[in-house]
Motif scaffolding. Structure first.
Motif, PDB file in Angstrom:
ATOM      1  N   MET A 118      31.687 -62.010  45.001  1.00  0.00           N
ATOM      2  CA  MET A 118      32.523 -61.468  46.074  1.00  0.00           C
ATOM      3  C   MET A 118      31.808 -60.313  46.759  1.00  0.00           C
ATOM      4  O   MET A 118      31.323 -59.394  46.093  1.00  0.00           O
ATOM      5  N   TYR A 119      31.749 -60.370  48.090  1.00  0.00           N
ATOM      6  CA  TYR A 119      31.103 -59.309  48.872  1.00  0.00           C
ATOM      7  C   TYR A 119      32.135 -58.705  49.826  1.00  0.00           C
ATOM      8  O   TYR A 119      32.772 -59.429  50.592  1.00  0.00           O
ATOM      9  N   VAL A 120      32.288 -57.400  49.768  1.00  0.00           N
ATOM     10  CA  VAL A 120      33.249 -56.724  50.649  1.00  0.00           C
ATOM     11  C   VAL A 120      32.496 -55.697  51.503  1.00  0.00           C
ATOM     12  O   VAL A 120      31.838 -54.806  50.968  1.00  0.00           O
ATOM     13  N   CYS A 121      32.589 -55.842  52.824  1.00  0.00           N
ATOM     14  CA  CYS A 121      31.880 -54.914  53.710  1.00  0.00           C
ATOM     15  C   CYS A 121      32.428 -53.497  53.507  1.00  0.00           C
ATOM     16  O   CYS A 121      33.638 -53.277  53.583  1.00  0.00           O
ATOM     17  N   GLY A 122      31.526 -52.588  53.243  1.00  0.00           N
ATOM     18  CA  GLY A 122      31.943 -51.216  52.937  1.00  0.00           C
ATOM     19  C   GLY A 122      31.847 -50.310  54.153  1.00  0.00           C
ATOM     20  O   GLY A 122      31.509 -50.755  55.258  1.00  0.00           O
TER      21      GLY A 122
ATOM     22  N   GLU B 181      22.204 -56.334  57.595  1.00  0.00           N
ATOM     23  CA  GLU B 181      22.227 -55.717  56.266  1.00  0.00           C
ATOM     24  C   GLU B 181      23.123 -56.479  55.280  1.00  0.00           C
ATOM     25  O   GLU B 181      22.756 -56.681  54.127  1.00  0.00           O
ATOM     26  N   CYS B 182      24.276 -56.947  55.763  1.00  0.00           N
ATOM     27  CA  CYS B 182      25.201 -57.611  54.830  1.00  0.00           C
ATOM     28  C   CYS B 182      24.672 -58.980  54.418  1.00  0.00           C
ATOM     29  O   CYS B 182      24.812 -59.384  53.259  1.00  0.00           O
ATOM     30  N   SER B 183      24.040 -59.705  55.371  1.00  0.00           N
ATOM     31  CA  SER B 183      23.449 -61.000  55.013  1.00  0.00           C
ATOM     32  C   SER B 183      22.414 -60.816  53.904  1.00  0.00           C
ATOM     33  O   SER B 183      22.350 -61.603  52.964  1.00  0.00           O
TER      34      SER B 183
ATOM     35  N   PRO C  76      32.382 -59.328  66.109  1.00  0.00           N
ATOM     36  CA  PRO C  76      31.278 -60.259  65.880  1.00  0.00           C
ATOM     37  C   PRO C  76      30.626 -60.158  64.489  1.00  0.00           C
ATOM     38  O   PRO C  76      29.826 -61.008  64.144  1.00  0.00           O
ATOM     39  N   HIS C  77      30.974 -59.111  63.693  1.00  0.00           N
ATOM     40  CA  HIS C  77      30.169 -58.854  62.489  1.00  0.00           C
ATOM     41  C   HIS C  77      30.055 -60.069  61.560  1.00  0.00           C
ATOM     42  O   HIS C  77      28.950 -60.506  61.231  1.00  0.00           O
ATOM     43  N   HIS C  78      31.194 -60.611  61.143  1.00  0.00           N
ATOM     44  CA  HIS C  78      31.103 -61.715  60.173  1.00  0.00           C
ATOM     45  C   HIS C  78      30.588 -63.004  60.799  1.00  0.00           C
ATOM     46  O   HIS C  78      29.895 -63.791  60.155  1.00  0.00           O
ATOM     47  N   GLU C  79      30.936 -63.210  62.052  1.00  0.00           N
ATOM     48  CA  GLU C  79      30.408 -64.389  62.762  1.00  0.00           C
ATOM     49  C   GLU C  79      28.877 -64.312  62.794  1.00  0.00           C
ATOM     50  O   GLU C  79      28.176 -65.307  62.562  1.00  0.00           O
ATOM     51  N   ASN C  80      28.367 -63.124  63.056  1.00  0.00           N
ATOM     52  CA  ASN C  80      26.914 -62.941  63.116  1.00  0.00           C
ATOM     53  C   ASN C  80      26.271 -63.058  61.735  1.00  0.00           C
ATOM     54  O   ASN C  80      25.174 -63.601  61.592  1.00  0.00           O
ATOM     55  N   GLU C  81      26.968 -62.553  60.736  1.00  0.00           N
ATOM     56  CA  GLU C  81      26.445 -62.697  59.365  1.00  0.00           C
ATOM     57  C   GLU C  81      26.287 -64.172  59.014  1.00  0.00           C
ATOM     58  O   GLU C  81      25.282 -64.580  58.421  1.00  0.00           O
ATOM     59  N   ILE C  82      27.293 -64.983  59.385  1.00  0.00           N
ATOM     60  CA  ILE C  82      27.225 -66.425  59.088  1.00  0.00           C
ATOM     61  C   ILE C  82      26.024 -67.031  59.807  1.00  0.00           C
ATOM     62  O   ILE C  82      25.238 -67.779  59.211  1.00  0.00           O
TER      63      ILE C  82
HETATM   64 ZN    ZN Z   1      29.292 -56.394  56.567  1.00  0.00          ZN
END
Ligand code: ZN
Ligand code: AMP
Length: 469
Positions: free
Chosen positions: A24-28, A210-212, A235-241
């Protein structure tokens, strides 16, 4: 267990990639200030989800990052005339203090972006090699959004709608983009900013990469759950994907969970409008357990309104459980002894129904509001059936059940155990220092204070040992 997946917009049966394990990853938070109560919401709700999954027997590998390179951090550093790392380290420490006071468990790993630059450069290079990214003349590296066919699948946006609707994305300074939708992976340094060497220019990473990278490094290419506040969907999670799936060639996360926003007095939280509270502000008026209880009294996906009245209601709600436990402690200290009667044994069986009710609520997309109702019902049942005549074993069993469910919510309801281990250790440290400074009055005061909380100190040759009475 069912969870609502933003990807499918449906509640889905939760099936982990590996039996018995959850990644599990949670953006901090971005660490440029004390965390505000909005930031505390994902921390509390996803910590509770983690605790529940652990209660169900899963081994949870929980990763949550600190974004420690960012415009706001750099601005503050320049204002104070210090390095950016002085600001980020300061607020990471403060954030950890708040998390502890909120009884949010430490993540398995808390990576910091600035420690992972090498991995980011590697992933950006992979994206360039695979034709998903390009280098502009000034050394900026952009992600070629249209090269990722599934772009928009999380936020349910259509690329062409985005193109016409989001022209604002093409902001000044980014004219070298080939397409308005392309986003920054790496950008050249500016005067007074921290920077790193890279194959493209001296500079720093964009935020999304960074999150990816941290998710890949600490949890692998494919993970079970990725979570954060709903503002991060686009856009953050869309971009991470787009980054992770294009670079790794695998589905990034199976389940995407997003918490709703916290508003204050029905308005968006805003510093300039004066309706803004840090967790520290709230701690001056309330025990932070009340804030935790307040957050869990709503479903994590619902918008949540913060107001003085609702905090008072939360305070009273929590107090009902704490008083229930106080009463049981009183009975245990004043003579409740012996084994259970047959009738009491039956009552314990009946009370298990509340655990089932609690579990059923949590199995339904972590419905903490209903789960807390089940705790209230249990407390009411206990108040009805426990008396001065009850056996010690029965009182203990009822207390254990209340504590079990409260603990899954991360709520500290046993005043006898209210003091946290780290607080005890901090006080022991302070006592040692007081003794060294020959301030024996303070040293004794600390010993007495701990004794009053049921903490017994033992001075040994290896140092101070302690235990709970
Ligand atoms: Zn993140
Ligand atoms: P940030 O430091 O802005 O990146 O935010 C850290 C986390 O807090 C993210 O998961 C955000 O979605 C979340 N967050 C920020 N503001 C709020 C709010 N008002 N209500 C709920 N979550 C929030």
């Amino acid at each position: 267990m069912k969870v609502f997946n933003t990807l499918s917009r449906k509640k889905e049966e939760f099936v982990p990639l590996q039996e018995g394990k959850v990644s599990m990853y949670v953006c901090g938070p971005t660490v440029y200030n004390l965390i505000h109560i909005g930031n505390a919401r994902p921390m509390i709700v996803f910590d509770t989800a983690r605790r529940y999954m652990e209660h169900k027997g899963y081994e949870v590998n929980y990763v949550s990052n600190f974004t420690d390179v960012d415009d706001k951090i750099i601005k503050k550093a320049n204002e104070e005339g210090v390095e950016a790392s002085v600001i980020s380290e300061r607020y990471i420490m403060e954030c950890k203090k708040d998390m502890e006071a909120l009884n949010v468990k430490s993540a398995t790993t808390h990576p910091k972006a600035t420690n992972e630059i090498g991995g980011m450069i590697e992933m950006i290079q992979t994206l360039i090699d695979k034709g998903h990214a390009y280098v502009a003349q000034d050394g900026t590296v952009y992600y070629k959004t249209r090269s990722f066919k599934e772009y928009g699948k999380l936020s349910h946006k259509n690329l062409d709608d985005l193109r016409s609707g989001e022209r604002a994305l093409l902001v000044s300074g980014q004219e070298q983009k080939q397409d308005a939708l392309d986003f920054v992976l790496w950008k050249p340094k500016k005067e007074g900013e921290p920077y790193w060497e890279s194959p493209w220019c001296e500079g720093r990473p964009g935020w999304h990469i960074e999150c990816s990278v941290m998710s890949k490094k600490y949890l692998g290419d494919e993970i079970d759950i990725h979570a954060g506040g709903e503002d991060l969907i686009f856009p953050h999670h869309e971009n991470e994907i787009a980054q992770s799936e294009a670079a790794n060639g695998k589905e990034f996360a199976k389940y995407w969970l997003h918490n709703g926003f916290l508003n204050i007095d029905n308005k968006k939280m805003s510093k300039s409008a004066g309706n803004f509270f840090t967790v520290r502000d709230i701690s001056e008026k309330y025990d932070l357990q009340v804030l935790r209880f307040f957050m869990l009294s709503a479903h994590y996906r619902s918008p949540l309104n913060f107001s003085a009245d609702l905090m008072e209601a939360a305070k009273n709600g929590l107090e009902r459980i704490v008083t229930g436990v106080d009463n049981l402690n009183f009975l245990l200290e004043h003579g409740a002894k012996g084994a259970m009667t047959e009738e009491e044994r039956k009552l314990v069986e009946t009370a298990k129904g509340y655990i089932e009710k609690f579990d059923a609520a949590m199995d339904d997309d972590f419905n903490t509001a209903d789960a807390i109702s089940a705790i209230f019902e249990l407390v009411k049942f206990v108040n009805t059936h426990v008396s001065g005549e009850s056996s010690g074993a029965f009182v203990e069993a009822m207390k254990d059940e209340i504590l079990l469910l409260s603990d899954i919510c991360g709520l500290i309801v046993d005043r006898k155990k209210e003091i946290l281990d780290t607080e005890v250790e901090g006080l022991i440290q302070e006592r040692q220092e007081a003794r060294k400074a020959k301030n024996f009055a303070r040293a004794d005061e600390i010993r007495d204070m701990l004794a009053a909380q049921g903490i017994i100190l033992e001075d040994t040759r290896e140092g101070v040992k302690w235990k709970r009475a």
